[in-house]
Design a protein around this motif. Sequence first.
Motif, PDB file in Angstrom:
ATOM      1  N   LEU A 103      39.693  45.346  26.620  1.00 19.39           N
ATOM      2  CA  LEU A 103      39.289  44.253  25.933  1.00 19.39           C
ATOM      3  C   LEU A 103      38.494  42.465  26.770  1.00 19.39           C
ATOM      4  O   LEU A 103      38.718  41.359  25.834  1.00 19.39           O
ATOM      5  N   GLY A 104      38.945  42.381  28.351  1.00 16.79           N
ATOM      6  CA  GLY A 104      38.336  41.696  28.673  1.00 16.79           C
ATOM      7  C   GLY A 104      39.589  40.160  28.994  1.00 16.79           C
ATOM      8  O   GLY A 104      39.841  39.743  29.488  1.00 16.79           O
ATOM      9  N   GLN A 105      41.111  40.417  28.450  1.00 23.51           N
ATOM     10  CA  GLN A 105      41.966  39.778  28.595  1.00 23.51           C
ATOM     11  C   GLN A 105      42.545  39.963  29.386  1.00 23.51           C
ATOM     12  O   GLN A 105      43.898  40.460  29.571  1.00 23.51           O
ATOM     13  N   PHE A 106      42.213  39.384  30.969  1.00 26.88           N
ATOM     14  CA  PHE A 106      43.162  39.342  31.768  1.00 26.88           C
ATOM     15  C   PHE A 106      44.162  38.951  32.055  1.00 26.88           C
ATOM     16  O   PHE A 106      44.818  39.767  32.865  1.00 26.88           O
ATOM     17  N   GLU A 107      44.690  37.454  31.452  1.00 29.73           N
ATOM     18  CA  GLU A 107      45.763  36.850  31.773  1.00 29.73           C
ATOM     19  C   GLU A 107      47.060  38.534  31.306  1.00 29.73           C
ATOM     20  O   GLU A 107      48.433  38.457  31.314  1.00 29.73           O
ATOM     21  N   SER A 108      46.974  38.627  29.451  1.00 28.21           N
ATOM     22  CA  SER A 108      47.698  39.296  29.201  1.00 28.21           C
ATOM     23  C   SER A 108      47.854  40.572  29.449  1.00 28.21           C
ATOM     24  O   SER A 108      49.137  41.466  30.166  1.00 28.21           O
ATOM     25  N   ALA A 131      46.727  44.382  41.069  1.00 26.25           N
ATOM     26  CA  ALA A 131      45.793  43.624  42.334  1.00 26.25           C
ATOM     27  C   ALA A 131      44.182  43.733  41.173  1.00 26.25           C
ATOM     28  O   ALA A 131      43.477  42.260  41.537  1.00 26.25           O
ATOM     29  N   GLU A 132      43.972  44.317  40.910  1.00 24.64           N
ATOM     30  CA  GLU A 132      42.434  44.419  40.060  1.00 24.64           C
ATOM     31  C   GLU A 132      42.159  43.662  39.027  1.00 24.64           C
ATOM     32  O   GLU A 132      41.291  42.961  39.373  1.00 24.64           O
ATOM     33  N   THR A 133      43.259  43.363  38.196  1.00 22.26           N
ATOM     34  CA  THR A 133      42.986  42.933  36.993  1.00 22.26           C
ATOM     35  C   THR A 133      42.695  41.029  37.634  1.00 22.26           C
ATOM     36  O   THR A 133      42.078  40.584  37.132  1.00 22.26           O
ATOM     37  N   LEU A 134      44.054  40.468  38.362  1.00 19.60           N
ATOM     38  CA  LEU A 134      43.441  39.290  39.637  1.00 19.60           C
ATOM     39  C   LEU A 134      42.292  39.307  39.633  1.00 19.60           C
ATOM     40  O   LEU A 134      42.203  37.581  39.503  1.00 19.60           O
ATOM     41  N   THR A 151      44.291  32.584  42.556  1.00 18.37           N
ATOM     42  CA  THR A 151      44.669  34.257  41.580  1.00 18.37           C
ATOM     43  C   THR A 151      44.129  35.073  43.056  1.00 18.37           C
ATOM     44  O   THR A 151      44.354  36.554  42.893  1.00 18.37           O
ATOM     45  N   LEU A 152      43.092  34.812  43.751  1.00 15.25           N
ATOM     46  CA  LEU A 152      42.460  35.462  44.489  1.00 15.25           C
ATOM     47  C   LEU A 152      43.155  35.963  45.479  1.00 15.25           C
ATOM     48  O   LEU A 152      43.628  37.301  46.056  1.00 15.25           O
ATOM     49  N   GLN A 153      44.409  35.121  45.921  1.00 18.85           N
ATOM     50  CA  GLN A 153      45.554  35.232  46.990  1.00 18.85           C
ATOM     51  C   GLN A 153      46.419  36.209  46.347  1.00 18.85           C
ATOM     52  O   GLN A 153      47.099  37.162  46.891  1.00 18.85           O
ATOM     53  N   ALA A 159      47.795  43.817  46.660  1.00 21.85           N
ATOM     54  CA  ALA A 159      46.849  44.704  46.992  1.00 21.85           C
ATOM     55  C   ALA A 159      47.930  44.979  48.448  1.00 21.85           C
ATOM     56  O   ALA A 159      47.929  46.884  48.143  1.00 21.85           O
ATOM     57  N   LEU A 160      48.226  44.450  48.806  1.00 19.08           N
ATOM     58  CA  LEU A 160      48.723  44.563  50.179  1.00 19.08           C
ATOM     59  C   LEU A 160      50.050  45.256  49.762  1.00 19.08           C
ATOM     60  O   LEU A 160      50.813  46.043  50.276  1.00 19.08           O
ATOM     61  N   ARG A 161      51.070  44.792  48.697  1.00 18.16           N
ATOM     62  CA  ARG A 161      52.028  45.627  48.211  1.00 18.16           C
ATOM     63  C   ARG A 161      51.202  47.098  48.658  1.00 18.16           C
ATOM     64  O   ARG A 161      52.266  48.371  48.616  1.00 18.16           O
TER      65      ARG A 161
END
Length: 219
Positions: A103-108, A131-134, A151-153, A159-161
């Motif tokens: 739905l594009g609701q990335f925070e949720s 990682a993808e969602t963030l 947010t990228l960090q 992703a590193l985890r």
Amino acid sequence: VLYNTLRDRFGEHSPKLYAMKAVLLQINESDQAAIDFIEKMTNEKLEYDTDSVSYVLLQKRLIAIKAKQHDKEWLLHQVLGLSEKFPLDAELWWFAGNIYLELGQFESATYCYEEVVILLPFDYVAFAQLAETLYYKALRVDKSQVKARTTLQSSLNNALRSIEINELYLKGWSFVAQICSQLDDKAELLKVARSKLKQISESSNPQNKVTAELILNKL
């Protein structure tokens, strides 16, 4: 025959037998027959029973059957309602996160996947999904450069985890590379990611090889 064999082995009241019976009713009769069975079991027995495993398993099955007739908002409402009753069920949070992501609701979606990794701290797939969602949140939602970088960090950390748990996990390294290519101070880590993607492209299964090569060509 298989159902009867499993019933004799595990007993009539095994949670998996309940779920299997619902599936067999779907196949041999109809969706409605499976719905009627699950709702009857719920109303007459499971709603008041201490057997939470059977309850949540059959409720998931019920939602899956009924979902064909409803939209994503209905499905999300049902899943979240069940997760309120069973907040330690990682599968429910995962499913809710997937719906929010669609739905594009990335925070949720982020919140849901964070619940998953809390419950399953060694699930590298869940960390990569977070990682993808963030990553998409940073690109599509965050307005300021400062917030997007933060947010990228956070995306990079997850992703590193994922690749810390599974050293050659393609999705994890893909997002490490993508994120590092957009952050000025990650040149060395980007080199490592390129090297790992090249290793995957040379030694993994055919599908992963093709995907890794495509990602390398786009970097």
